[in-house]
Design an enzyme around this catalytic site. Structure first.
Site, PDB file in Angstrom:
ATOM      1  CD  GLU A 205     -16.651  24.159 -17.638  1.00 30.43           C
ATOM      2  OE1 GLU A 205     -17.028  25.120 -18.346  1.00 30.43           O
ATOM      3  OE2 GLU A 205     -16.172  24.300 -16.507  1.00 30.43           O
ATOM      4  CD  GLU A 286     -16.427  33.271 -14.220  1.00 31.69           C
ATOM      5  OE1 GLU A 286     -15.967  32.367 -13.498  1.00 31.69           O
ATOM      6  OE2 GLU A 286     -17.313  33.068 -15.080  1.00 31.69           O
ATOM      7  CG  ASP A 313     -15.415  31.852  -9.957  1.00 27.06           C
ATOM      8  OD1 ASP A 313     -15.890  31.469  -8.875  1.00 27.06           O
ATOM      9  OD2 ASP A 313     -14.926  31.064 -10.788  1.00 27.06           O
ATOM     10  CE  LYS A 338     -17.484  28.505 -10.424  1.00 23.52           C
ATOM     11  NZ  LYS A 338     -16.006  28.434 -10.574  1.00 23.52           N
ATOM     12  NE  ARG A 367     -16.567  24.843  -9.462  1.00 24.87           N
ATOM     13  CZ  ARG A 367     -15.811  25.177  -8.424  1.00 24.87           C
ATOM     14  NH1 ARG A 367     -16.354  25.300  -7.219  1.00 24.87           N
ATOM     15  NH2 ARG A 367     -14.522  25.421  -8.574  1.00 24.87           N
ATOM     16  CB  SER A 368     -14.648  21.511 -14.712  1.00 20.37           C
ATOM     17  OG  SER A 368     -13.929  21.383 -13.515  1.00 20.37           O
TER      18      SER A 368
END
EC number: 4.2.1.11
Length: 428
Positions: A205, A286, A313, A338, A367-368
């Site tokens: 990321e 998170e 999450d 997401k 997202r990654s």
């Protein structure tokens, strides 16, 4: 003038930022207007996420998406042809019904989401509106952004168990000014890490992935970098973590295996308290507990909800039903959003509305495995005063989103944005 309808839905296989296949979708309307979308994918996924359809076999390591692409070009195209692109809920429900599974596993959430997003873009284009305006209406605010600048866990090959260490501008200011502060801290952090003798290679990321001993060392590096960049920790720049605790939770013994320690729920809370005491600028966590550790998450929320933001999450997977359950149980005070966890724009917006109605903050997330698609930047503005995390100010697939936000701020003419302050957390 005749209203435009969906004339064709077409998908193709493209590649994401990690070199893995993903789905691109074009929705063409009867007047020639086109909407395009590219679907992201995650490295760390919750048990309850909608299912990406992958081909399996030897081609592309089994990660090909030709089956999902074919489902768009055949079944989904046939089902949506002639439908009103402005009726997002009906289009999404048509695909859900066509799929016929609880997790979108037959047609593939990657197929369904691509069509859902591209339809929204096509409708916005047809209506001569930017996407954020089409999704959000009139009174809009720029989001507060969270930037993953030190990577650990599933996002990097190092010794840090906590997955993400983020920085966020917390002084009430313009998006541009806040982002410039983040960029300054990011570049300062690189020098700090080099001075500490660490490599400064990048994770998925765009954050650095130094082979540090523990999370405390990562937080110290961030604290020092904020000061060296000329800012005050906790006043100008805050820190946030994605603990991703499911990845250091051991199902066999029901304990958390973190940095060489084996901890129960209470001991893990003590560990977090130590970090919070040492770094008061740490204001958001998170997934501090495993997605199935309801007792741990609820107890932590009860004792910490007025001190920090607790983001859910894997615990909710952008699923309205799971969020409803979390609210009833008293877990968390913020929802991570997401798109590809749930698989349609309609269900995503439903989760956002439910979060807001119940006093939960909302953080839109990348997202990654990302693409150059900027849908989530527009969505973060559309929800008015929300939050967005989409990586470090590095790697083009991340920076594209921030550049889109700079464009939107210019269009809105907003000199000031809503900021998140730790004192605002009170959901009694």
């Amino acid at each position: 003038m005749l209203k435009s309808v969906i004339e064709n839905v077409h998908a193709l296989e493209i590649f994401d930022s990690r070199g893995n296949p993903t789905v691109e979708v074009h929705v063409t309307l009867s007047n020639g207007v086109v909407g395009k979308a590219e679907v992201p994918s995650g490295a760390s996924t919750g048990e309850n996420e909608a299912v990406e359809l992958r081909d399996g076999g030897s081609r592309l390591g089994g990660k090909g998406v030709s089956k999902a692409v074919n489902n768009v070009n055949t079944e989904i195209n046939d089902a949506l042809k002639g439908m009103d692109p402005y009726d997002q809920a009906k289009i999404d429900q048509t695909m859900i019904d066509l799929d016929g599974t609880p997790n979108k596993g037959r047609l593939g959430a990657n197929a369904i989401l691509g069509v859902s997003m591209a339809t929204a873009v096509a409708a916005a284009n047809d209506n001569h509106q930017p996407l954020y305006r089409y999704l959000g209406g009139i009174d809009l605010e720029m989001p507060q952004t969270f930037h993953n600048v030190i990577n650990g866990g599933e996002h990097a090959d190092n010794g840090i168990d906590i997955q993400e260490f983020m920085i966020t501008p917390i002084a009430k200011t313009s998006f541009r000014d806040g982002f410039e502060k983040i960029v300054n801290v990011y570049h300062t952090l690189k020098k700090v890490l080099e001075d500490m003798g660490y490599e400064t290679g990048l994770g998925d990321e765009g954050g650095f992935a130094p082979n540090m001993k523990n999370s405390e060392e990562a937080l110290k590096a961030l604290h020092e970098s904020i000061i060296k960049a000329g800012y005050k920790p906790g006043e100008d720049i805050g820190i946030a973590c994605d603990c991703a605790a499911s990845y250091f939770y051991n199902k066999e013994d029901g304990k958390y295996h973190l940095e060489g320690k084996v901890l129960n729920d209470e001991e893990l809370a003590d560990y977090y308290d130590k970090l919070l005491d040492e770094f008061p600028e740490l204001m958001s966590m998170e997934d501090p507990y495993d997605e199935n550790d309801v007792d741990g998450m609820v107890k932590f929320t009860k004792s910490h909800k007025d001190r920090i933001q607790i983001v859910l999450d894997d615990f909710i997977c952008t699923n309205p039903a799971l969020l409803k359950k979390a609210i009833k149980e008293g877990a968390g005070n913020a929802s991570l959003i997401k798109l590809n966890q749930i698989g349609t724009v309609t269900e995503t917006l439903e989760t956002i509305r439910m979060s807001r109605k119940n006093g939960y903050n909302t953080m839109i997330s990348h997202r990654s495995g990302e693409t150059g698609d900027t849908f989530i930047a527009d969505l973060a503005v559309a929800i008015n005063g929300g939050q967005l995390k989409t990586g470090a100010p590095a790697r083009s697939e991340r920076v594209e989103k921030y550049n889109r936000l700079l464009e939107i701020e210019e269009e809105l003419g907003k000199g000031e944005r809503l900021a998140f302050f730790p004192d605002d957390i009170d959901h009694d």
